[in-house]
Scaffold this motif. Structure first.
Motif, PDB file in Angstrom:
ATOM      1  N   LYS A 105      48.474  82.319 122.459  1.00  0.00           N
ATOM      2  CA  LYS A 105      47.468  82.285 121.395  1.00  0.00           C
ATOM      3  C   LYS A 105      46.796  80.918 121.323  1.00  0.00           C
ATOM      4  O   LYS A 105      45.558  80.813 121.262  1.00  0.00           O
ATOM      5  N   ASN A 106      47.594  79.858 121.342  1.00  0.00           N
ATOM      6  CA  ASN A 106      47.040  78.501 121.258  1.00  0.00           C
ATOM      7  C   ASN A 106      46.274  78.126 122.534  1.00  0.00           C
ATOM      8  O   ASN A 106      45.229  77.460 122.468  1.00  0.00           O
TER       9      ASN A 106
ATOM     10  N   ASN B 247      44.697  80.211 124.554  1.00  0.00           N
ATOM     11  CA  ASN B 247      43.425  80.940 124.545  1.00  0.00           C
ATOM     12  C   ASN B 247      42.426  80.313 123.575  1.00  0.00           C
ATOM     13  O   ASN B 247      41.218  80.307 123.828  1.00  0.00           O
ATOM     14  N   LYS B 248      42.932  79.788 122.487  1.00  0.00           N
ATOM     15  CA  LYS B 248      42.043  79.119 121.534  1.00  0.00           C
ATOM     16  C   LYS B 248      41.421  77.883 122.163  1.00  0.00           C
ATOM     17  O   LYS B 248      40.221  77.620 121.998  1.00  0.00           O
TER      18      LYS B 248
ATOM     19  N   ARG C 254      38.791  79.006 124.585  1.00  0.00           N
ATOM     20  CA  ARG C 254      37.602  79.488 123.873  1.00  0.00           C
ATOM     21  C   ARG C 254      36.753  78.319 123.383  1.00  0.00           C
ATOM     22  O   ARG C 254      35.528  78.324 123.529  1.00  0.00           O
TER      23      ARG C 254
ATOM     24  N   SER D 216      37.398  81.210 115.349  1.00  0.00           N
ATOM     25  CA  SER D 216      38.657  81.583 114.713  1.00  0.00           C
ATOM     26  C   SER D 216      39.255  82.865 115.286  1.00  0.00           C
ATOM     27  O   SER D 216      40.298  83.326 114.839  1.00  0.00           O
TER      28      SER D 216
ATOM     29  N   LYS E 103      41.289  85.525 117.260  1.00  0.00           N
ATOM     30  CA  LYS E 103      42.659  85.430 117.798  1.00  0.00           C
ATOM     31  C   LYS E 103      42.681  85.838 119.278  1.00  0.00           C
ATOM     32  O   LYS E 103      41.876  86.645 119.702  1.00  0.00           O
TER      33      LYS E 103
END
Length: 357
Positions: free
Chosen positions: A307-308, A310-311, A314, A355, A357
């Motif tokens: 998750k982190n 991919n953030k 992005r 933001s 996910k």
């Protein structure tokens, strides 16, 4: 094997055409089999009806909890009703465009549905109806739909200053016989270039099936893969999507010499990832594990890290885009005025991107 990896493998076994009845039966009967995790992941990949249809085709629904069978059956029945309306809407659009001599080809889910790709039309969840229209007919096609009870939905971030792959989304005002919004495409990608998927190539090889214009099998397959890799950022995140993977497996069943697709590295990487979970792809495409696939499996084992990570990807992807937009904002009075007029919606759109996910 951790929970996330086993969930992905279990979903792949359910969808696969290679998993034997006995293998699947033993898997579903295992005390450790986690239906809650399967449903959660399947929902995120839009394959709840696909899961139900595959288990029904394999005569294994009796192994599911009764309340789960009812839930899956309800979702599938509702999707079947929706797709029946979408098919009728697709035929209506096709007749309308043909009547007015607008050259067009249906894309993605609508094309797969209309081409008879699925044994049961409820298998595929579909959002919009995507139509590629020849450049000389774009404005006329858009105007025609506005005249036939569709309404335009404004696009964010300066549609008048940047060329999107499709015109502003059109939503129907007739809700009893239409259910899907329509996107009229001028091209398949914003910036990615592939001579095989240029509009001219697609129109040159189009086919006419059941009174509807569709892409060739090659173009359907390539667009399905690259839509995930480019438009849905699969290549950026180095991940898979089971809806895309299942569509690919169905299309590969009738596709001659699929290894020719290996000339494109971005497609080769796609097969490397889904080959981790689908035996038929791994054998057909002779895929190999590498540092990227090992890293993907690592991310599945560590979902918080994924998750982190991919953030960060992005944010890194959008920084140059936002920098260019900011420079344009400073240097172009018309763009600055458009952004200020639409600032609330632009800000909301920006926040939703960062933001996500």
């Amino acid at each position: 094997m951790n929970n996330s990896t086993s969930t992905f493998q279990h979903i792949a076994h359910i969808l696969s055409f290679k998993t034997t009845h006995k293998q699947l039966e033993l898997m579903l009967k295992a005390p450790s089999f986690n239906w809650e995790a399967i449903v959660k992941e399947a929902s995120q990949h839009y394959i709840i009806p696909t899961i139900y249809c595959r288990l029904k085709a394999k005569h294994l629904l009796h192994l599911l909890p009764e309340d789960l069978i009812s839930y899956l059956e309800y979702i599938t029945d509702e999707n079947r009703k929706r797709n029946t309306v979408i098919l009728a809407q697709t035929e209506e659009l096709s007749q309308l465009f043909q009547l007015h001599n607008i050259e067009h080809v249906f894309l993605k889910g609508a094309a797969l549905l209309a081409s008879g790709t699925y044994t049961d039309i409820s298998e595929r969840m579909i959002g919009d109806i995507d139509i590629l229209v020849k450049p000389i007919h774009l404005k006329r096609a858009y105007k025609l739909l506005l005249q036939n009870e569709y309404k335009s939905r404004a696009m964010t971030l300066g549609a008048d200053f940047f060329e999107h792959k499709h015109l502003p989304r059109l939503e129907t005002t007739v809700t009893d016989t239409r259910i899907a919004a329509v996107e009229i495409h001028r091209k398949l990608f914003v910036s990615y270039k592939n001579h095989e998927l240029e509009p001219e190539s697609i129109f040159n090889e189009q086919r006419y099936q059941e009174s509807i214009y569709l892409p060739s099998l090659k173009h359907l397959l390539m667009h399905n893969i690259l839509n995930h890799q480019i438009n849905d950022h699969g290549a950026l995140y180095n991940n898979i999507n089971f809806r895309s993977a299942y569509d690919t497996i169905l299309l590969l069943q009738n596709y001659p010499q699929p290894n020719k697709l290996y000339q494109y590295n971005i497609i080769k990487r796609y097969f490397n990832y889904i080959g981790l979970f689908f035996e038929e792809v791994g054998m057909l495409m002779d895929v190999k594990s590498n540092i990227y696939t090992h890293f993907y499996l690592f991310k599945l084992r560590h979902r918080k890290f994924q998750k982190n990570w991919n953030k960060l990807l992005r944010i890194g992807y959008y920084i140059p885009i936002l920098s260019n937009r900011f420079w344009l904002f400073l240097s172009n009075k018309s763009y600055r005025k458009a952004i200020m007029t639409d600032k609330k919606r632009v800000f909301t759109h920006l926040i939703s991107i960062l933001s996500k996910k």
